[in-house]
Structure formats: structure tokens, C-alpha cells
Design a protein around this motif. Structure first.
Motif, PDB file in Angstrom:
ATOM      1  N   THR A 245       0.831  -1.223   0.000  1.00  0.00           N
ATOM      2  CA  THR A 245       0.000   0.000   0.000  1.00  0.00           C
ATOM      3  C   THR A 245       0.856   1.260   0.000  1.00  0.00           C
ATOM      4  O   THR A 245       0.541   2.245   0.674  1.00  0.00           O
ATOM      5  N   GLN A 246       1.984   1.222  -0.778  1.00  0.00           N
ATOM      6  CA  GLN A 246       2.729   2.456  -0.926  1.00  0.00           C
ATOM      7  C   GLN A 246       1.769   3.501  -1.513  1.00  0.00           C
ATOM      8  O   GLN A 246       0.911   3.156  -2.339  1.00  0.00           O
ATOM      9  N   ARG A 247       1.949   4.765  -1.153  1.00  0.00           N
ATOM     10  CA  ARG A 247       0.995   5.790  -1.589  1.00  0.00           C
ATOM     11  C   ARG A 247       0.792   5.761  -3.099  1.00  0.00           C
ATOM     12  O   ARG A 247      -0.321   5.890  -3.605  1.00  0.00           O
ATOM     13  N   GLY A 340       7.011  -9.515 -13.684  1.00  0.00           N
ATOM     14  CA  GLY A 340       6.818  -9.257 -12.258  1.00  0.00           C
ATOM     15  C   GLY A 340       5.353  -8.935 -12.017  1.00  0.00           C
ATOM     16  O   GLY A 340       4.665  -8.434 -12.917  1.00  0.00           O
ATOM     17  N   HIS A 341       4.877  -9.201 -10.789  1.00  0.00           N
ATOM     18  CA  HIS A 341       3.466  -9.005 -10.460  1.00  0.00           C
ATOM     19  C   HIS A 341       3.002  -7.586 -10.790  1.00  0.00           C
ATOM     20  O   HIS A 341       2.118  -7.369 -11.618  1.00  0.00           O
ATOM     21  N   SER A 342       3.609  -6.579 -10.167  1.00  0.00           N
ATOM     22  CA  SER A 342       3.063  -5.226 -10.350  1.00  0.00           C
ATOM     23  C   SER A 342       3.433  -4.654 -11.714  1.00  0.00           C
ATOM     24  O   SER A 342       2.618  -3.976 -12.341  1.00  0.00           O
ATOM     25  N   ALA A 343       4.632  -4.970 -12.237  1.00  0.00           N
ATOM     26  CA  ALA A 343       5.009  -4.453 -13.561  1.00  0.00           C
ATOM     27  C   ALA A 343       4.074  -4.999 -14.630  1.00  0.00           C
ATOM     28  O   ALA A 343       3.726  -4.301 -15.584  1.00  0.00           O
ATOM     29  N   THR A 348      -2.128  -1.615 -17.153  1.00  0.00           N
ATOM     30  CA  THR A 348      -3.589  -1.474 -17.083  1.00  0.00           C
ATOM     31  C   THR A 348      -4.020  -0.730 -15.819  1.00  0.00           C
ATOM     32  O   THR A 348      -5.162  -0.268 -15.731  1.00  0.00           O
ATOM     33  N   SER A 349      -3.125  -0.629 -14.810  1.00  0.00           N
ATOM     34  CA  SER A 349      -3.548  -0.032 -13.535  1.00  0.00           C
ATOM     35  C   SER A 349      -3.010   1.381 -13.336  1.00  0.00           C
ATOM     36  O   SER A 349      -3.296   2.006 -12.319  1.00  0.00           O
ATOM     37  N   ARG A 350      -2.202   1.874 -14.287  1.00  0.00           N
ATOM     38  CA  ARG A 350      -1.664   3.232 -14.183  1.00  0.00           C
ATOM     39  C   ARG A 350      -2.197   4.097 -15.332  1.00  0.00           C
ATOM     40  O   ARG A 350      -2.339   3.623 -16.451  1.00  0.00           O
ATOM     41  N   LEU A 351      -2.441   5.375 -15.043  1.00  0.00           N
ATOM     42  CA  LEU A 351      -2.955   6.284 -16.066  1.00  0.00           C
ATOM     43  C   LEU A 351      -1.915   6.484 -17.167  1.00  0.00           C
ATOM     44  O   LEU A 351      -0.744   6.742 -16.879  1.00  0.00           O
TER      45      LEU A 351
HETATM   46  C1  HEM Z   1      -1.531 -12.967  -2.535  1.00  0.00           C
HETATM   47  C2  HEM Z   1      -1.709 -12.237  -3.506  1.00  0.00           C
HETATM   48  C3  HEM Z   1      -1.091 -10.913  -3.729  1.00  0.00           C
HETATM   49  C4  HEM Z   1      -0.042 -10.329  -3.134  1.00  0.00           C
HETATM   50  C5  HEM Z   1       0.828 -10.854  -2.006  1.00  0.00           C
HETATM   51  C6  HEM Z   1       0.114  -9.052  -3.785  1.00  0.00           C
HETATM   52  C7  HEM Z   1       1.103  -8.200  -3.448  1.00  0.00           C
HETATM   53  C8  HEM Z   1       1.247  -7.004  -4.062  1.00  0.00           C
HETATM   54  C9  HEM Z   1       2.323  -6.106  -3.768  1.00  0.00           C
HETATM   55  C10 HEM Z   1       3.432  -6.339  -2.766  1.00  0.00           C
HETATM   56  C11 HEM Z   1       2.120  -5.011  -4.524  1.00  0.00           C
HETATM   57  C12 HEM Z   1       2.997  -3.745  -4.542  1.00  0.00           C
HETATM   58  C13 HEM Z   1       3.993  -3.922  -5.595  1.00  0.00           C
HETATM   59  C14 HEM Z   1       4.483  -2.606  -6.064  1.00  0.00           C
HETATM   60  O1  HEM Z   1       4.670  -1.761  -5.242  1.00  0.00           O
HETATM   61  O2  HEM Z   1       4.644  -2.426  -7.243  1.00  0.00           O
HETATM   62  C15 HEM Z   1       0.948  -5.239  -5.329  1.00  0.00           C
HETATM   63  C16 HEM Z   1       0.456  -4.348  -6.220  1.00  0.00           C
HETATM   64  C17 HEM Z   1      -0.685  -4.548  -6.924  1.00  0.00           C
HETATM   65  N1  HEM Z   1      -1.421  -5.689  -6.942  1.00  0.00           N
HETATM   66 FE1  HEM Z   1      -1.091  -7.309  -5.902  1.00  0.00          FE
HETATM   67  N2  HEM Z   1      -0.843  -8.871  -4.732  1.00  0.00           N
HETATM   68  C18 HEM Z   1      -1.593  -9.992  -4.730  1.00  0.00           C
HETATM   69  C19 HEM Z   1      -2.663 -10.265  -5.510  1.00  0.00           C
HETATM   70  C20 HEM Z   1      -3.164  -9.392  -6.421  1.00  0.00           C
HETATM   71  C21 HEM Z   1      -4.274  -9.678  -7.269  1.00  0.00           C
HETATM   72  C22 HEM Z   1      -5.083 -10.958  -7.308  1.00  0.00           C
HETATM   73  C23 HEM Z   1      -4.490  -8.578  -8.024  1.00  0.00           C
HETATM   74  C24 HEM Z   1      -5.580  -8.419  -9.050  1.00  0.00           C
HETATM   75  C25 HEM Z   1      -5.485  -7.749 -10.138  1.00  0.00           C
HETATM   76  C26 HEM Z   1      -3.514  -7.594  -7.625  1.00  0.00           C
HETATM   77  C27 HEM Z   1      -3.431  -6.349  -8.123  1.00  0.00           C
HETATM   78  C28 HEM Z   1      -2.477  -5.458  -7.780  1.00  0.00           C
HETATM   79  C29 HEM Z   1      -2.417  -4.116  -8.306  1.00  0.00           C
HETATM   80  C30 HEM Z   1      -3.422  -3.446  -9.238  1.00  0.00           C
HETATM   81  C31 HEM Z   1      -1.283  -3.552  -7.768  1.00  0.00           C
HETATM   82  C32 HEM Z   1      -0.774  -2.107  -7.986  1.00  0.00           C
HETATM   83  C33 HEM Z   1       0.005  -2.057  -9.262  1.00  0.00           C
HETATM   84  C34 HEM Z   1       0.459  -0.643  -9.481  1.00  0.00           C
HETATM   85  O3  HEM Z   1       1.487  -0.286  -8.969  1.00  0.00           O
HETATM   86  O4  HEM Z   1      -0.270   0.093 -10.161  1.00  0.00           O
HETATM   87  N3  HEM Z   1      -2.712  -8.121  -6.641  1.00  0.00           N
HETATM   88  N4  HEM Z   1       0.425  -6.460  -5.023  1.00  0.00           N
END
Ligand code: HEM
Length: 469
Positions: A245-247, A340-343, A348-351
Motif C-alpha cells: 500500500t505504498q501511496r 513481475g506481479h506489479s510491472a 492497465t492499472s496506471r494512467l
Molecule cells: C496474494 C496475492 C497478492 C499479493 C501478495 C500481492 C502483493 C502485491 C504487492 C506487494 C504489490 C505492490 C507492488 C508494487 O509496489 O509495485 C501489489 C500491487 C498490486 N497488486 Fe497485488 N498482490 C496480490 C494479488 C493481487 C491480485 C489478485 C491482483 C488483481 C489484479 C492484484 C493487483 C495489484 C495491483 C493493481 C497492484 C498495484 C500495481 C500498481 O502499482 O499500479 N494483486 N500487489
């Protein structure tokens, strides 16, 4: 010591509402953050006043409430005008009563009521056709009017047995004080007794370690005997060790409201100030995460391959100017063969450009859109369920996440979640095998349940549209 479900659970639904089980430990494990007393009453149900921004490892972080509870239900009300108006009055009084007792802040109690498609289809079908917001972007790509509220679907990396739920209504309760959540739940469901057939109760926690100490995820996982709990870093906000939940990774202000970005047509404005909510449950394989991935690999997998990070750090900046868009993501994949997850989600999640919102605020390029309210849990998969067979309710506590995201529409969330599997906004697909190590966090996650909901503005939160019948 591993606790049995009986030790976790007090009794049937009503008992389970107030029962704490292992979650009672939370109060003993952490103090609630000091917060200013504010009595604002936001027009939006999903926004809380008094949210605090703290600095952690040099990065600004939004400090969400410690405690969360989700209660899903079906309605036991006849689809007749008189019955619906009576039920609407009863629920509104119950929610109003809570607001007279608690500030709508983390220090008090925030309650969000959201409604599923089954409610709109069964109780107010014609009015729903006339008032449910329309997703302009999805309508264009589908070449027909598409609602902002769609039924949930399984995603490519979901197991085939992920349950697509059909609840009429869901209540999300959030507070720093477990007793406020328990009291709020008890009052809400006692005063609406007979109207709601509860289908599940879900409980959980997050954070509590930004100011020192083990933090709730580590302490709770250790107390429950979760495999790998000892590997969770002290102070981590979530089981998997990184702050989420960084700002800058959370949508600011009213950005997730239906009307703000112009993505959704709120028609005559009945749902202006509302938003869309996705609810899902995922199991997390904590032991595999820490044993099969070293720190470097955990950063690559959660954020972006080769992102600079000090060994052992938990909170990494993800500023608007660092946002990853499609060409960068494709470049990463060509070089490293992984995402990477957030990259993977950021295209799609950034303007993609600056936007002046309908609320007059300027939302800058690179700003995040979704507002996530996800929290860790030891539920397996729920704290209580009315259908243990369908929900495959287990005996032992298991590490997981109740995932909640507020987006402007179902399709906007769908685009985020597809991107997490390597599906790019322009329809291209990166060839990352489902749930493989190359596909971000997915290899240690397993989704069990999903549903989409509409969050009305506060003025229409109880039995939306019923008064127009
Ligand atoms: C156990 C599951 C998950 C964990 C531990 C997790 C963890 C995280 C973490 C640590 C971040 C911050 C990364 C960053 O600062 O860039 C993040 C960002 C995010 N996660 Fe997840 N996440 C999980 C599941 C999901 C799922 C299911 C979604 C669905 C779409 C999701 C959507 C997002 C989005 C939209 C962001 C923000 C991306 C951005 O920076 O715009 N996450 N998540």
C-alpha cells in the motif's frame, strides 16, 4: 501447535459473527496506530477519512486499518415493493446506527455495503436496466452497451474449480479495533435478522509492523503454526514480505469512482459516487515462496525483473514516473523471459496520460487507478460458511489473502487481472505458462472464490433502486 477448526470457531453463523477464535490474538500482538479523530462522512462508501500516510524505509505508505471482516449473504425478502421498502428502511437504520456510534475512520469503524448482479436481476431488473452505469470503453470494444457490473469469470491462471459466487449482498467492515468490528457485525446482523441468509464470514488482518515488532502476518502465522511462518520477515505488512500500500500504488482520492475518469457513464447519476468491487480468496504457499525464491527472485517476481532493491528491504517506491507501460513490459519479457506481479499489471492499472477528473482534480500520468483493500487471513477458505462442501471448508488454518479491489468497472478489474497472467491491454499475450515461476506471484497462489459487486454511493447503499419501484 496447530489449532483445530473447532478451536478457531465458536459456533453457527451468529456465533461465528462475534466469535474471535485465533483472531483474538491480534489485540494482544499489536497496539493500534495513533490517529486523529475525524467525523467526516464521505459520500463514497469505499473511502475512509483519517487514513494515515507513514514513511517506511524512506517510502510513503498508506496505513490501512488492522482488522477486516467480510460477510456475504442472500436476501430472505420477497421481491415486492412493500417488502423491499421495509427492508431498505431496516438496513439503513442499522447502518445509520453504526455511524452514530463510530467515526468512519480506521480508529472507528467503516462499513461498506455492496450488491451483486443476482440482487439487481431478481429484485429490481427493469430499474437496473435503466440505471446501472455503462462502461464506455468495454461497450466500444464489444460494440454493444456493456454494464460496469458484469458477472465474475475465471482467469487463465485460476484453477478450474474456482467458485464463481452468486451472493446478493456483501458487507466489508474495517477498523483498527477487532472489538469495533465484532460489535458492528453483531449489531448489524441482529437488527437485520430474518432479512439476510448469511452465506460466509471472512476475517483477517494486515500490517501492524510499520512502527516495530513482528507485525500481524508474522505473529498470526506463527501462532497458527503455518508452514514457513518463521521465514516471514519481522514487520512485514503481508505474508509474502512486501508492502503493497505504498501511496503511489494505490488510487488517490475519487479516482476509482464510476464517474471520475469518464470511463463509465453514470446515466442519470443515481450511482454517481459509487464504484465497483471485486472480492476473491487466494491461498498462499508461504513456505514455497521463501524456500524456492531467494530475495532477488522475490523482488523480480513481485515487482519487476532486476528492479534495484537493498537486500532484505520490504517497501519499494513505485512512483508515477517509474510506472511500467506495455513496451517496457514486452522488453523485460524479451530479456528475462519472466514478468513481475506489479510491472505486469501497471500497463492497465496506471494512467497513460494526465486526466482532469469529473471532481475537478488533476490525476497525473502514471497514477494508480485501483484502490485495493486486501488483507491476509488464516481462514480455510472462510471463517464460516453456510455450504462447507461447496466451499471445501478445511479444518486447519491456512495462509491466504481476501483480495478486494475497487475499480471504475468490472472490465477495468478484468484488464488488471488478465495483465497479471500476461494478457496485454492491446490483446497481445506474453507466452508465460499459467502459474509458472515466470508468471509473477501466481506460482504460489491458488484462487478459490470470486465475485463482482457494485458499491452504491452512501445515499443509496441500502437496497439500491428499491425506492424507485
Ligand atoms: C496474494 C496475492 C497478492 C499479493 C501478495 C500481492 C502483493 C502485491 C504487492 C506487494 C504489490 C505492490 C507492488 C508494487 O509496489 O509495485 C501489489 C500491487 C498490486 N497488486 Fe497485488 N498482490 C496480490 C494479488 C493481487 C491480485 C489478485 C491482483 C488483481 C489484479 C492484484 C493487483 C495489484 C495491483 C493493481 C497492484 C498495484 C500495481 C500498481 O502499482 O499500479 N494483486 N500487489
Amino acid at each position: 501447535m496447530r489449532l483445530t477448526r473447532k478451536e478457531l470457531l465458536g459456533g453457527a453463523a451468529a456465533g461465528a459473527l462475534g466469535a474471535a477464535g485465533i483472531y483474538e490474538l491480534v489485540d494482544k500482538l499489536t497496539d493500534s496506530p495513533q490517529r486523529a479523530e475525524l467525523f467526516e462522512r464521505p459520500a463514497e462508501q469505499h473511502l475512509l477519512a483519517g487514513m494515515k500516510v507513514v514513511e517506511h524505509e524512506g517510502v510513503e505508505v498508506i496505513e490501512p486499518p488492522l482488522h477486516h471482516q467480510v460477510v456475504t449473504a442472500k436476501l430472505r425478502v420477497e421481491p415486492r415493493r412493500r417488502d423491499l421498502l421495509e427492508a431498505q428502511g431496516t438496513l439503513e437504520r442499522a447502518l445509520g446506527d453504526l455511524e452514530s456510534r463510530y467515526a468512519i475512520t480506521p480508529a472507528g469503524l467503516a462499513v461498506t455495503a455492496a450488491w451483486g448482479l443476482p440482487y439487481f436481476r431478481r429484485f429490481v431488473p427493469a430499474l437496473a436496466d435503466g440505471h446501472l452505469p455503462i462502461d464506455r470503453r468495454a461497450s466500444e470494444s464489444a460494440d454493444r452497451p456493456t454494464s460496469a457490473l458484469l458477472g465474475a469469470t475465471r482467469f487463465p491462471s485460476d484453477p478450474g474449480d474456482t467458485v464463481l459466487e452468486d451472493n446478493d449482498v456483501v458487507f466489508l467492515l474495517r477498523s483498527d479495533h477487532r472489538t469495533n468490528v465484532a460489535d458492528g457485525a453483531r449489531r448489524l446482523f441482529e437488527s437485520t435478522a430474518g432479512m439476510l441468509e448469511l452465506t460466509s464470514i471472512r476475517k483477517g488482518f494486515q500490517g501492524g509492523g510499520f512502527h516495530g515488532g513482528p507485525g500481524l502476518p508474522k505473529a498470526m502465522a506463527t501462532a497458527a503454526g503455518i508452514q514457513g511462518a518463521e521465514l516471514i520477515p519481522d514487520g512485514a505488512q503481508l505474508f509474502l514480505g512486501f508492502t503493497s500500500t505504498q501511496r503511489h500504488t494505490q488510487g488517490q482520492s475519487r479516482i476509482a469512482n464510476f464517474e471520475t475518469l469518464g470511463l463509465v457513464d453514470v446515466r442519470e447519476g443515481y450511482f454517481r459516487g459509487g464504484t465497483h468491487m471485486h472480492l476473491s480468496h487466494l491461498f498462499e504457499n508461504v513456505e514455497a515462496w521463501y524456500l524456492d525464491f531467494d530475495f532477488r527472485e522475490r523482488v523480480d517476481t513481485t515487482f519487476r525483473p532486476r528492479l534495484e532493491a537493498r537486500e532484505g528491504s520490504q517497501t519499494l517506491e513505485q512512483a508515477p514516473e517509474d510506472a511500467v507501460f506495455q513496451p517496457d513490459l514486452e522488453g523485460d519479457f524479451r530479456r528475462f523471459g519472466t514478468i513481475g506481479h506489479s510491472a505486469s499489471i501497471q500497463p492497465t492499472s496506471r494512467l497513460a496520460m494526465d486526466i482532469r477528473g469529473a471532481d475537478g482534480e488533476l490525476y497525473r500520468k502514471g497514477n494508480a487507478i485501483p484502490q485495493r483493500a486486501d488483507f491476509n487471513t488464516l481462514d480455510n477458505p472462510f471463517f464460516w460458511t453456510a455450504d462447507p462442501d461447496r466451499d471445501r471448508q478445511g479444518e486447519q488454518p491456512e495462509a491466504g489473502l481476501h483480495f478486494i479491489s475497487f475499480n471504475p468497472s468490472s472490465d477495468d478489474f478484468r484488464r488488471n487481472r488478465l495483465a497479471m497472467d500476461g494478457f496485454l491491454p492491446d490483446g497481445k499475450r506474453l507466452p508465460v505458462p499459467n502459474r509458472s515461476r515466470a508468471q509473477g506471484l501466481n506460482s504460489v497462489l491458488r484462487t478459490t472464490h470470486r465475485q463482482n459487486f457494485l458499491v452504491p454511493p452512501r445515499r443509496h447503499r441500502s437496497f439500491p433502486l428499491a425506492e424507485l419501484l
